[in-house]
Design a protein around this motif. Structure first.
Motif, PDB file in Angstrom:
ATOM      1  N   GLU A  70     -18.188   5.656  -3.200  1.00 12.40           N
ATOM      2  CA  GLU A  70     -16.769   5.976  -2.970  1.00 12.40           C
ATOM      3  C   GLU A  70     -16.303   5.214  -1.740  1.00 12.40           C
ATOM      4  O   GLU A  70     -16.811   5.439  -0.644  1.00 12.40           O
ATOM      5  CB  GLU A  70     -16.594   7.476  -2.748  1.00 12.40           C
ATOM      6  CG  GLU A  70     -16.788   8.281  -4.005  1.00 12.40           C
ATOM      7  CD  GLU A  70     -16.057   9.623  -3.928  1.00 12.40           C
ATOM      8  OE1 GLU A  70     -15.554   9.977  -2.858  1.00 12.40           O
ATOM      9  OE2 GLU A  70     -15.999  10.294  -4.976  1.00 12.40           O
ATOM     10  N   ASP A  72     -13.026   3.815   0.629  1.00  8.69           N
ATOM     11  CA  ASP A  72     -11.605   3.806   0.964  1.00  8.69           C
ATOM     12  C   ASP A  72     -11.014   2.463   0.515  1.00  8.69           C
ATOM     13  O   ASP A  72     -11.642   1.416   0.722  1.00  8.69           O
ATOM     14  CB  ASP A  72     -11.459   3.983   2.479  1.00  8.69           C
ATOM     15  CG  ASP A  72     -10.020   4.239   2.895  1.00  8.69           C
ATOM     16  OD1 ASP A  72      -9.748   5.317   3.427  1.00  8.69           O
ATOM     17  OD2 ASP A  72      -9.168   3.338   2.699  1.00  8.69           O
TER      18      ASP A  72
ATOM     19  N   ALA B  25       2.135  12.313  -5.263  1.00  4.50           N
ATOM     20  CA  ALA B  25       1.293  13.311  -4.600  1.00  4.50           C
ATOM     21  C   ALA B  25       2.029  14.648  -4.544  1.00  4.50           C
ATOM     22  O   ALA B  25       3.256  14.695  -4.387  1.00  4.50           O
ATOM     23  CB  ALA B  25       0.953  12.841  -3.189  1.00  4.50           C
ATOM     24  N   TYR B  66      -3.038   8.231  -2.642  1.00  5.31           N
ATOM     25  CA  TYR B  66      -4.052   7.419  -1.957  1.00  5.31           C
ATOM     26  C   TYR B  66      -5.403   8.127  -2.046  1.00  5.31           C
ATOM     27  O   TYR B  66      -5.524   9.293  -1.701  1.00  5.31           O
ATOM     28  CB  TYR B  66      -3.647   7.243  -0.498  1.00  5.31           C
ATOM     29  CG  TYR B  66      -4.460   6.210   0.243  1.00  5.31           C
ATOM     30  CD1 TYR B  66      -3.997   4.908   0.364  1.00  5.31           C
ATOM     31  CD2 TYR B  66      -5.689   6.523   0.813  1.00  5.31           C
ATOM     32  CE1 TYR B  66      -4.734   3.947   1.048  1.00  5.31           C
ATOM     33  CE2 TYR B  66      -6.438   5.575   1.488  1.00  5.31           C
ATOM     34  CZ  TYR B  66      -5.949   4.284   1.607  1.00  5.31           C
ATOM     35  OH  TYR B  66      -6.680   3.341   2.273  1.00  5.31           O
ATOM     36  N   LYS B  67      -6.405   7.425  -2.526  1.00  2.42           N
ATOM     37  CA  LYS B  67      -7.726   8.048  -2.707  1.00  2.42           C
ATOM     38  C   LYS B  67      -8.799   6.969  -2.737  1.00  2.42           C
ATOM     39  O   LYS B  67      -8.496   5.787  -2.925  1.00  2.42           O
ATOM     40  CB  LYS B  67      -7.746   8.847  -4.014  1.00  2.42           C
ATOM     41  CG  LYS B  67      -7.554   7.979  -5.248  1.00  2.42           C
ATOM     42  CD  LYS B  67      -7.586   8.785  -6.538  1.00  2.42           C
ATOM     43  CE  LYS B  67      -7.307   7.879  -7.726  1.00  2.42           C
ATOM     44  NZ  LYS B  67      -7.112   8.587  -8.977  1.00  2.42           N
TER      45      LYS B  67
END
Lengths: 419, 419
Positions: A70, A72, B25, B66-67
């Motif tokens: 994972e 960013d 979101a 955002y993720k």
């Protein structure tokens, strides 16, 4: 602190294999049919991951089930290519123990790559211990067939989660492994020499660049030229560079190497595909020069490259160890001189015209040794000598010795057991 | 197919902005205090993601919260640095609409970078439409203060989930944005010229290399030299290259440029930090040469670079559009000649000794224009002219004009509204 003693920064934790935690997968995958394996495509059950944090240093290494990372979207490695890797193989010994080949060279080179990209440093011995641990866990994936091995890929990526153009003090070191067959199928057809397209539009490396480090960034630019070469009927690229340092060549001439000719505007050879380049030149007295470009910053200091040069040195030296007196098939009276010097494609063609080129080949972890036949340069093909079975006389001796060491048939201090 | 018609490969879907899906979101983040913003550190609420599959082509672009990205540890981009990006900014117009500056140049350059790394091609117009859509969604993040903007970072990464050394036909294109303040704080202290260390140990780019493309791999090797320069008291690197093509210089002399002197073994300037390099040389008649290295493959074709050269051209040309007849503060009678030619650090030093260097500066999206004062070269500092407020006469005119266009105060066909 209130005791008046100035606050010292905590030292960052180094990579420490004794902290390793192993979390095995609940169910294991079915092993694939060995003949179906394609290089680097098969994933095993587990991977090793360890993270570096700016204030703490290296955390706990963990062997965990193979799973996605994972990251960013602002991760340093995705924007600024702070990524580097190593490639090595584990073969099975006759007694069933996986055997590594000179893993210290890979581990040390990986620390140098990290330094070059300003990524966090780590103890190379700890990395070796972690590699051994993962290989031991994944040992069942190594097919018990000649030439098969477990390809090992340690990676270090910068994971600072922001776009600032500064070094990444966050990093993830991970190791994945993949069972792999011999580069050349053992199907009786023997080894086929590859064809190379000598590129002068695209240059892989240059003085002051990063060609001597195993960085991801050295690879990305090679796919498009290789694709174009394939469209012209060549399998890989022969990388050239318009730069010969006269001082260096003079020094080699003074050392007694023969046949050094240099002319301005000639293109020197750096690498062949993803391999180090070798040419075997016959001296007038029949001895051999094993020529490969020097480690001047433009070529990778390959483990196979170094091993070929060392085996040539062993061949010439009287030693008490009978294993290293001779290369098989090369008489002890025929000397083989390891010769690290620049050679231009034009000089190579002139030597070939004189019948002085015994063979040319590439050397690297994936293929071990890969004979080279046809080289396309400036709209003409140069046809270098090809031999029945593929390997020339010296490369055959080198590959036999190396493959013997890989599987523990030839005893060597280069072998490291994973147990 | 059984109807006898030969099976045709399905055409791959191109990038298509009309397929965009927006998933907002559920809760939005608090906006940060503008004065606290550090470049590239702040993430907004949303990102745009679209994936390319080998058989289907480009999928549905999606604006999502955002993720983290989930990447197979064998992903091409983590091993072979198949990653590239763009950098651009959206400023707020007086009427509150975000304004892009020449986004077509970034979009086109990004397609060229993708081609260079053998990553999937895409329609640059679709990319622009997607950028506009994301900026519109994230518009509330642009601080309504002079010099503040939304930095836009489109990225393309190779995601083929295997280690084979082949091009990546899997890819992810994503766009993230980050609110950013002016490169130089508007704190009354003015703009401070930067100091540069002229590197000849480390070379950023080379003929036949990738310096003309915005690849991650061009950035990773710069952190270590920049860190070392910082230890010596310099803020950035002046990148040099030992290579001047005499033919090209002759051609420029034939075109009437003055003061071209070349000597063998001199080091030509390629870039300054992450910026294009400019020198303003005073001709004997008082006119100005705006000198910057040519687009020969070793320098990035910067948007700000091109805009500076264009503004100089506008200054000289009689035109019906009063906005472009003159650079502010530079009389129309003082010509400014855009001059794309190689210049060596030695030639620059000689011109400086003669009092002919009016100013030198870097140009790029982040800083717009960054004056350069001190340059360390071969253990000596060259002190180039510095001016009250930081900018020299020509760079002040350029930055004023550009900043006027950025916010829509100066009308320009270069501006694109996000609405």
């Amino acid at each position: 602190m209130s005791n008046g003693i100035p606050k010292q920064p905590m030292p960052l934790a180094d990579l420490d294999a004794s902290k390793l935690e192993i979390h095995l997968a609940a169910t294991l995958k079915d092993l694939p049919e060995p003949s179906s394996l394609l290089f680097g495509e098969t994933k095993t059950d587990h991977m090793l991951v360890v993270e570096h944090e700016p204030l703490a240093g290296w955390g706990k290494p963990q062997i965990v089930p193979y799973k996605p990372l994972e990251l960013d979207p602002a991760s340093h490695c995705l924007h600024y290519s702070s990524n580097l890797f190593e490639g090595m193989k584990a073969y099975l010994c006759p007694d069933g123990v996986p055997l590594l080949f000179r893993p210290d060279m890979n581990a040390t080179r990986m620390t140098l790559s990290a330094e070059r990209l300003a990524l966090p440093p780590f103890n190379p011995d700890a990395l070796m211990a972690l590699i051994k641990a993962l290989v031991s866990v994944e040992k069942r994936w190594i097919p018990q067939l000649p030439g098969y091995s477990l390809y090992i890929r340690p990676c270090l990526i910068g994971t600072r989660p922001a776009m600032g153009v500064v070094p990444s003090n966050h990093a993830t070191l991970f190791i994945i492994v993949s069972p792999t067959g011999p580069f050349f199928k053992h199907d009786g057809a023997g080894v086929k020499p590859v064809s190379l397209y000598a590129s002068f539009d695209h240059v892989r490396s240059w003085p002051g660049g990063t060609g001597a480090f195993k960085l991801g960034g050295n690879y990305a630019p090679t796919f498009m030229p290789a694709y174009r070469a394939a469209q012209e009927g060549y399998q890989q690229i022969l990388w050239l560079l318009e730069d010969v340092d006269p001082k260096e060549t003079d020094a080699i001439e003074a050392n007694g190497a023969v046949d050094v000719e240099k002319k301005s505007s000639e293109m020197r050879i750096t690498e062949a595909g993803q391999m180090n380049f070798f040419a075997v030149i016959v001296r007038e007295d029949g001895d051999l020069d094993l020529v490969t470009p020097p480690l001047d910053g433009t070529v990778l200091p390959g483990v196979t490259r170094d091993s070929c040069l060392e085996l040539a040195r062993f061949h010439n030296l009287p030693t008490d160890d009978p294993l290293y007196t001779c290369l098989p098939g090369i008489p002890a009276t025929r000397k083989v001189y390891p010769c690290e010097r620049n050679i231009t494609i034009e000089e190579l063609a002139r030597l070939h015209d004189k019948g002085r080129v015994l063979e040319i080949f590439g050397a690297g972890t994936a293929a071990v040794i890969c004979p080279i036949g046809r080289v396309g340069y400036r709209h003409k093909d140069i046809l270098f000598p090809e031999y029945p079975g593929g390997y020339g006389p010296l490369s055959k001796a080198l590959v036999e010795t190396l493959e013997g060491i890989f599987v523990g048939k030839v005893k060597s201090t280069w072998s490291v057991r994973c147990e």
